[in-house]
Design an enzyme around this catalytic site. Structure first.
Site, PDB file in Angstrom:
ATOM      1  N   HIS A 261       0.757  -1.106   0.052  1.00 59.40           N
ATOM      2  CA  HIS A 261      -0.086   0.008  -0.079  1.00 59.40           C
ATOM      3  C   HIS A 261       0.972   1.359  -0.070  1.00 59.40           C
ATOM      4  O   HIS A 261       0.827   2.150  -0.893  1.00 59.40           O
ATOM      5  CB  HIS A 261      -0.880  -0.041   1.251  1.00 59.40           C
ATOM      6  CG  HIS A 261      -1.749   1.069   1.227  1.00 59.40           C
ATOM      7  ND1 HIS A 261      -3.152   1.175   0.918  1.00 59.40           N
ATOM      8  CD2 HIS A 261      -1.661   2.458   1.890  1.00 59.40           C
ATOM      9  CE1 HIS A 261      -3.757   2.319   0.955  1.00 59.40           C
ATOM     10  NE2 HIS A 261      -3.054   3.028   1.784  1.00 59.40           N
ATOM     11  N   GLU A 262       1.959   1.325   0.817  1.00 60.29           N
ATOM     12  CA  GLU A 262       2.557   2.448   0.957  1.00 60.29           C
ATOM     13  C   GLU A 262       3.345   2.709  -0.275  1.00 60.29           C
ATOM     14  O   GLU A 262       3.825   3.686  -0.560  1.00 60.29           O
ATOM     15  CB  GLU A 262       3.462   2.544   2.441  1.00 60.29           C
ATOM     16  CG  GLU A 262       2.762   2.658   3.692  1.00 60.29           C
ATOM     17  CD  GLU A 262       1.516   3.811   3.704  1.00 60.29           C
ATOM     18  OE1 GLU A 262       1.692   4.835   3.230  1.00 60.29           O
ATOM     19  OE2 GLU A 262       0.378   3.326   4.280  1.00 60.29           O
ATOM     20  N   GLU A 291      -4.721   7.846  -2.873  1.00 63.18           N
ATOM     21  CA  GLU A 291      -5.362   6.485  -2.401  1.00 63.18           C
ATOM     22  C   GLU A 291      -5.465   5.506  -3.671  1.00 63.18           C
ATOM     23  O   GLU A 291      -5.056   4.340  -3.630  1.00 63.18           O
ATOM     24  CB  GLU A 291      -6.470   6.566  -1.698  1.00 63.18           C
ATOM     25  CG  GLU A 291      -6.935   5.567  -0.829  1.00 63.18           C
ATOM     26  CD  GLU A 291      -5.785   5.315   0.438  1.00 63.18           C
ATOM     27  OE1 GLU A 291      -5.011   5.970   0.545  1.00 63.18           O
ATOM     28  OE2 GLU A 291      -6.061   4.105   1.171  1.00 63.18           O
TER      29      GLU A 291
HETATM   30 CO    CO Z   1      -3.263   5.112   1.942  1.00 68.16          CO
END
Ligand code: CO
Length: 497
Positions: A261-262, A291
């Site tokens: 995710h990061e 995001e």
């Molecule tokens: Co995020």
């Protein structure tokens, strides 16, 4: 090039120097800070933020922006920078200094109150501070101005140009379509995932995570990974973008998903153009689009069968004991288990959006004045029962679980869902544009996908709004049916529908 544009660019670059120095101090605070340093660090951060704010809102900047807005001969990119900077300038100018100071003091108080309230599982400790914050956020909305709904003004801070009326439609779809679908899954044979909670050695997990980042194309010469309790990505300019992760030896999920995710967030930041340092076109569009990049890698790539066909062999080599006799298909099902749960950050890819739906409904009603802060725990618990069929055992795991409201961040939560929905729509287009993408992923070749994201999304920064970019890339505005089709197709396979 226009002389004033050069001056503008230099000023923006200097302001970015201050802002990124602030980010270094923030990063250090999360990763390295010794306990006694907290107070002096807050002061240092406040000084630098004040300095950047002053530089951006002074009359010299105002005159420059006025002059440049009236000028012909700027390129499309330069024009976008002037327009965006002017928009922010006008917005900042609407907030008197006294208000900014009052808000920042109230946020500090609310944060400490929230912390204490969560620790002692007592909402009443947070209530007065939150009450004050809601009042100030309403005042802020009035100062900034809005056409339709005060929540629009607050949303704009995180998702510029997003409108409450559009989010209402979107979350109605979430409510009508996703809730039903998850109930269908609940009636099916459930997925086994016990092996994800066996013991996974810390160092081996760390190394595995680094390999995943390298495979995605994260550039370790322009960044690094560290450990922190709450994983995050921070940028000091495209050539220094850092990520953090956390490791739980008894839960394979934590490191893996936060790392990917990061990593996705970081690839976006590393893909912004370094020559646009400090300019809007050198900055991410919105939290929702940010995001979308993290979710695309985490969910559409990282939770796919193809991805684990490439990486499962390495994982089995590292953790043979835990995964003995577990096929890659069973492993794939286990990492996609759908199960309503209490805590947003641990939620699966589908029920996650109910957590956001609940927060969206609540904060909108708070801003509309339809519910009072004191009623929050009751409303929260009722909605968790309603949408997730879950009893909330205490406020620490309920209404006090997230930090966002203590920061005065109303309008932030929806960007998480927007990100997932944009991600699917972008990924659908990438699949059309890149023949054989799935077999590339199966072979661990993710670089053509990264190149596609660089070309179609990263390089533009704020040149387009989120909606304009979405139309430019996919031919239409955000359309929830992409997400629903993806969910139905994927989970029909996993749950034998
Ligand atoms: Co995020």
């Amino acid at each position: 090039m226009n002389n004033n544009y050069t001056i503008f660019k230099e000023k923006m670059s200097k302001i970015a120097d201050i802002n990124f120095a602030t980010s270094v101090l923030n990063w250090d605070q999360e990763v390295n800070l010794p306990p006694n340093a907290a107070k002096i660090r807050s002061k240092q951060l406040a000084t630098l933020s004040g300095l950047a704010h002053e530089q951006f809102t002074n009359n010299e900047m105002g005159d420059l922006l006025e002059d440049l807005s009236a000028k012909n001969g700027l390129s499309e990119r330069e024009r976008a920078n002037v327009t965006e900077a002017k928009k922010t300038y006008i917005k900042y100018k609407k907030k008197p200094n006294a208000f900014v100071v009052k808000l920042s003091e109230s946020v500090s108080k609310a944060y400490f109150a929230w912390h204490k309230a969560k620790e002692s599982n007592d909402f009443s400790i947070f209530e007065p501070a939150l009450n004050k914050l809601v009042d100030l956020k309403l005042e802020e909305a009035e100062l900034i101005g809005f056409d339709d709904h005060p929540y629009d003004a607050l949303l704009d801070e995180f998702e510029p140009n997003a409108k409450t009326k559009d989010l209402d439609v979107l979350f109605k779809d979430v409510k009508n379509q996703l809730v039903d679908f998850v109930q269908i899954l609940a009636k099916q044979q459930q997925v086994e995932d016990k092996w994800l909670y066996y013991n996974y050695d810390k160092d081996k997990q760390w190394n595995f995570g680094i390999d995943l980042l390298k495979q995605m194309g994260y550039d370790f010469n322009s960044g690094r990974q560290d450990l922190s309790p709450h994983p995050f990505t921070t940028s000091f300019g495209a050539s220094d973008v850092r990520v953090t992760t956390r490791i739980n030896e008894n839960d394979f999920n934590e490191m893996t998903w936060s790392c990917i995710h990061e990593g996705g967030h970081a690839l976006y930041e590393q893909g912004l153009l370094i020559e646009d340092y400090g300019l809007p076109t050198g900055n991410a569009i919105s939290l929702g689009i940010h995001e979308s990049q993290s979710r695309l890698w985490e969910n559409n790539v990282g939770r796919s069968l193809a991805y684990w066909k490439a990486n499962y062999h390495n994982l089995q080599n590292l953790f043979g004991e835990n995964l003995k006799g577990i096929s890659v298909e069973d492993f794939y099902k286990s990492i996609n288990k759908v199960q309503p749960s209490l805590i947003r950050t641990n939620a699966d890819e589908l029920t996650y959006h109910f957590h956001i739906l609940i927060r969206y409904e609540i904060e909108k009603e708070l801003i509309e004045g339809n519910i009072a802060v004191g009623e929050l725990p009751e409303v929260w618990n009722a909605k968790y029962k309603d949408y997730l069929n879950i009893e909330v055992p205490d406020h620490a795991q309920g209404v006090l679980q997230d930090i966002h409201w203590s920061h005065g961040a109303f309008g932030y939560f929806p960007t998480y869902s927007l990100g997932s929905f944009y991600a699917v729509q972008f990924f659908d287009k990438a699949k059309q544009d890149i023949p054989g993408l799935e077999s590339q992923i199966e072979q661990g070749n993710l670089l053509e996908l990264l190149a596609w994201l660089r070309t179609n999304i990263h390089q533009y920064g704020k040149m387009y709004s989120a909606d304009e970019l979405c139309k430019k890339v996919t031919g239409k505005s955000l359309d929830f049916s992409h997400f629903m089709d993806y969910a139905k197709n994927k989970y029909a396979g996993i749950y034998n529908l």
